[in-house]
Enzyme design. Structure first.
Site, PDB file in Angstrom:
ATOM      1  N   ASP A 102       0.866  -1.192   0.000  1.00 32.53           N
ATOM      2  CA  ASP A 102       0.000   0.000   0.000  1.00 32.53           C
ATOM      3  C   ASP A 102       0.901   1.240   0.000  1.00 32.53           C
ATOM      4  OD1 ASP A 102      -2.992   0.839   1.880  1.00 32.53           O
ATOM      5  OD2 ASP A 102      -1.721   2.102   0.653  1.00 32.53           O
TER       6      ASP A 102
ATOM      7  N   ASP B 254      -3.300   2.193  -5.667  1.00 35.21           N
ATOM      8  CA  ASP B 254      -2.036   2.174  -4.912  1.00 35.21           C
ATOM      9  C   ASP B 254      -1.895   0.955  -4.015  1.00 35.21           C
ATOM     10  OD1 ASP B 254      -3.861   2.817  -2.819  1.00 35.21           O
ATOM     11  OD2 ASP B 254      -2.226   3.761  -1.719  1.00 35.21           O
ATOM     12  N   GLU B 255      -2.719  -0.059  -4.234  1.00 34.79           N
ATOM     13  CA  GLU B 255      -2.793  -1.114  -3.237  1.00 34.79           C
ATOM     14  C   GLU B 255      -3.066  -2.457  -3.895  1.00 34.79           C
ATOM     15  OE1 GLU B 255      -5.933  -0.157  -0.541  1.00 34.79           O
ATOM     16  OE2 GLU B 255      -5.943  -2.163   0.323  1.00 34.79           O
TER      17      GLU B 255
HETATM   18  N1  DCP Z   1      -8.765   7.858  -1.819  1.00 39.25           N
HETATM   19  C1  DCP Z   1      -9.876   8.656  -2.088  1.00 39.25           C
HETATM   20  N2  DCP Z   1     -10.913   8.726  -1.187  1.00 39.25           N
HETATM   21  C2  DCP Z   1     -10.863   8.014  -0.029  1.00 39.25           C
HETATM   22  C3  DCP Z   1      -9.754   7.207   0.248  1.00 39.25           C
HETATM   23  C4  DCP Z   1      -8.713   7.151  -0.667  1.00 39.25           C
HETATM   24  O1  DCP Z   1      -9.925   9.282  -3.132  1.00 39.25           O
HETATM   25  N3  DCP Z   1     -11.877   8.101   0.849  1.00 39.25           N
HETATM   26  C5  DCP Z   1      -7.649   7.833  -2.774  1.00 39.25           C
HETATM   27  C6  DCP Z   1      -6.577   8.799  -2.400  1.00 39.25           C
HETATM   28  C7  DCP Z   1      -5.444   7.971  -1.869  1.00 39.25           C
HETATM   29  C8  DCP Z   1      -5.633   6.634  -2.576  1.00 39.25           C
HETATM   30  O2  DCP Z   1      -7.044   6.539  -2.838  1.00 39.25           O
HETATM   31  O3  DCP Z   1      -4.183   8.558  -2.123  1.00 39.25           O
HETATM   32  C9  DCP Z   1      -5.172   5.469  -1.756  1.00 39.25           C
HETATM   33  O4  DCP Z   1      -5.949   5.341  -0.578  1.00 39.25           O
HETATM   34  P1  DCP Z   1      -5.323   4.936   0.811  1.00 39.25           P
HETATM   35  O5  DCP Z   1      -6.455   4.626   1.720  1.00 39.25           O
HETATM   36  O6  DCP Z   1      -4.257   3.902   0.624  1.00 39.25           O
HETATM   37  O7  DCP Z   1      -4.681   6.290   1.336  1.00 39.25           O
HETATM   38  P2  DCP Z   1      -3.259   6.908   1.070  1.00 39.25           P
HETATM   39  O8  DCP Z   1      -2.409   6.054   0.196  1.00 39.25           O
HETATM   40  O9  DCP Z   1      -3.468   8.300   0.583  1.00 39.25           O
HETATM   41  O10 DCP Z   1      -2.645   7.020   2.515  1.00 39.25           O
HETATM   42  P3  DCP Z   1      -2.005   5.870   3.427  1.00 39.25           P
HETATM   43  O11 DCP Z   1      -0.576   6.261   3.607  1.00 39.25           O
HETATM   44  O12 DCP Z   1      -2.789   5.912   4.705  1.00 39.25           O
HETATM   45  O13 DCP Z   1      -2.177   4.588   2.680  1.00 39.25           O
HETATM   46 MG    MG Z   2      -2.178   4.041   0.510  1.00 40.94          MG
END
Ligand code: DCP
Ligand code: MG
Length: 404
Positions: free
Chosen positions: A9, A104-105
């Site tokens: 992730d 991203d996951e």
């Molecule tokens: N995303 C979004 N709306 C949400 C959750 C996520 O648009 N409610 C998008 C933005 C993030 C991406 O999906 O960058 C990946 O989600 P993650 O939950 O993995 O969050 P991040 O990668 O941003 O942060 P983390 O470091 O907690 O994984």
């Molecule tokens: Mg993430």
């Protein structure tokens, strides 16, 4: 059969990509999503912004209240998608099956390639190193015996984390004293129900299994299983043809009651749908529209089978479908195709797509675009490719809405 699963992730994904491409943003609270003066939510934010209490899914106004000094940016999905494809290349080198959960996951089945835990550790290290060297980003990686445990492990040391959970005992030991929501399938609503019955921790779930099952039915059975570290799910490889539909939708900054304008927007959305379908080598057999009215009531209309190879065909069907819905103020409009089929391997490059556009059906579409363009004094034909960028599309539509 024992499995070795990696969950990877990316850290603050959208935000990290923007910081990578503009180092002056480094160390600052960066919030990706709507602008504070628009309606909408936070997509994600940098870890610096998280210190202010900002998080994904939060209303943007609330984020602004918490963090007025933050830097606010619209997301650039096309860019993130490209990054995501690079990440897939790296991940796929080490797995026999990759299940993409988001851009991203992913879950990676590394059982065969890793052979043992030591091998899995090396793969995780390599993925982290290559992600840094080749993509310029950091990720968090979990190595575990199950999907649930791998997901839990990747969360454990975020950001830039690494953690392993080698068997059910380790999983149970790690989580027992934690809040029920540490089981990632338990959301706030389920947690509330459990807590009303005195079940606060994962340990409480294990010692009240009958209550949990009684309370939550099927979901309760699943939750008690994972509370015991049991999860035999396989990694299901992603295949583009499994995608059920391709759609694009757009929320207006202010509700719209002019259906002629809605039709113009539908044409732009149809172009975007066509481009996306072409890019993954898929075709649709049905067209659908989705409308959310000012009061959040949503309706969908669809028709199949129809010809919907080109944007103009998708558009023509969408217009027919629009005639079937109430003409009230609209908040959101979406256009999509479904019943997809196609040749999986055929991923077109942007240039290919562009060529196809130049060669084919363009006449009717171009006439229509020219007609609309004149109305707003915009050059849609010359800027077609830019319109495939959702952000540009959104901005253009807002411009049109204000200049009617
Ligand atoms: N995303 C979004 N709306 C949400 C959750 C996520 O648009 N409610 C998008 C933005 C993030 C991406 O999906 O960058 C990946 O989600 P993650 O939950 O993995 O969050 P991040 O990668 O941003 O942060 P983390 O470091 O907690 O994984
Ligand atoms: Mg993430």
């Amino acid at each position: 059969m024992n499995q070795i699963i990696i969950h990877v992730d990316m850290d603050a994904f959208y935000a990290s990509v923007e910081i990578r491409d503009n180092p002056t943003l480094k160390g600052k609270p960066l919030i990706i999503g709507s602008m504070p003066n628009e309606r909408g939510v936070v997509a994600t934010c940098s870890y610096e912004a998280r210190r202010f209490g900002v998080h994904s899914g939060m209303n943007i106004k609330e984020a602004y209240r918490l963090c007025p000094s933050g830097i606010y940016m619209h997301p650039n999905f096309d860019k993130y998608k490209k990054v995501s494809l690079k990440l897939h290349d790296i991940w796929n080198t080490y797995s026999t099956a990759s299940e993409y959960i988001a851009l991203d996951e992913a879950y990676l089945d590394v059982t065969e390639k890793a052979i043992d835990w030591d091998g899995a550790r090396k793969i995780a290290e390599t993925i982290k190193r290559r992600t840094g060297d080749e993509v310029g980003l950091t990720c968090s990686v979990g190595v575990a015996y199950s999907k649930t445990a791998a997901k839990t492990a990747s969360e454990e040391k975020k950001p830039d984390g690494y953690f392993e959970i080698l068997d059910a005992d380790e999983f149970v030991n790690l989580l027992s004293d934690r809040d029920v929501q540490a089981l990632y399938t338990v959301g706030p609503k389920t947690a509330e129900k459990l807590k009303a019955h005195g079940i606060f921790t994962v340990r409480d779930i294990r010692s009240n299994q009958e209550t949990v099952k009684h309370l939550l039915g099927k979901q309760g059975v699943w939750i008690t299983e994972i509370a015991n570290g049991i999860d035999n799910r396989k990694v299901i490889p992603y295949r583009p043809e499994d995608a059920k539909s391709i759609s694009r939708e757009l929320t207006f900054q202010e509700d719209v009651s002019d259906f002629d304008f809605v039709k113009e927007v539908m044409l732009l959305l149809a172009m975007s749908v066509e481009e996306r379908a072409k890019r993954v080598g898929l075709h649709g057999k049905g067209v659908s529209i989705k409308i959310t009215y000012y009061d959040m009531r949503s309706v969908t209309r669809s028709k199949s089978p129809v010809r919907c190879e080109s944007a103009i065909e998708i558009y023509n069907e969408a217009v027919q479908l629009l005639a079937q819905v109430d003409s009230e103020r609209i908040r959101l409009i979406g256009v999509g195709i479904y019943n997809l089929y196609g040749n999986v391997g055929r991923q077109l490059s942007f240039e290919d797509i562009f060529d196809e556009f130049k060669l084919s059906y363009d006449k009717e579409l171009n006439e229509k675009l020219e007609e609309i363009g004149k109305r707003y004094d915009l050059d849609f034909i010359g800027n077609k490719v830019q319109l495939y960028n959702l952000e540009t599309l959104h901005r253009t539509v807002e411009y049109m809405r204000k200049h009617r």
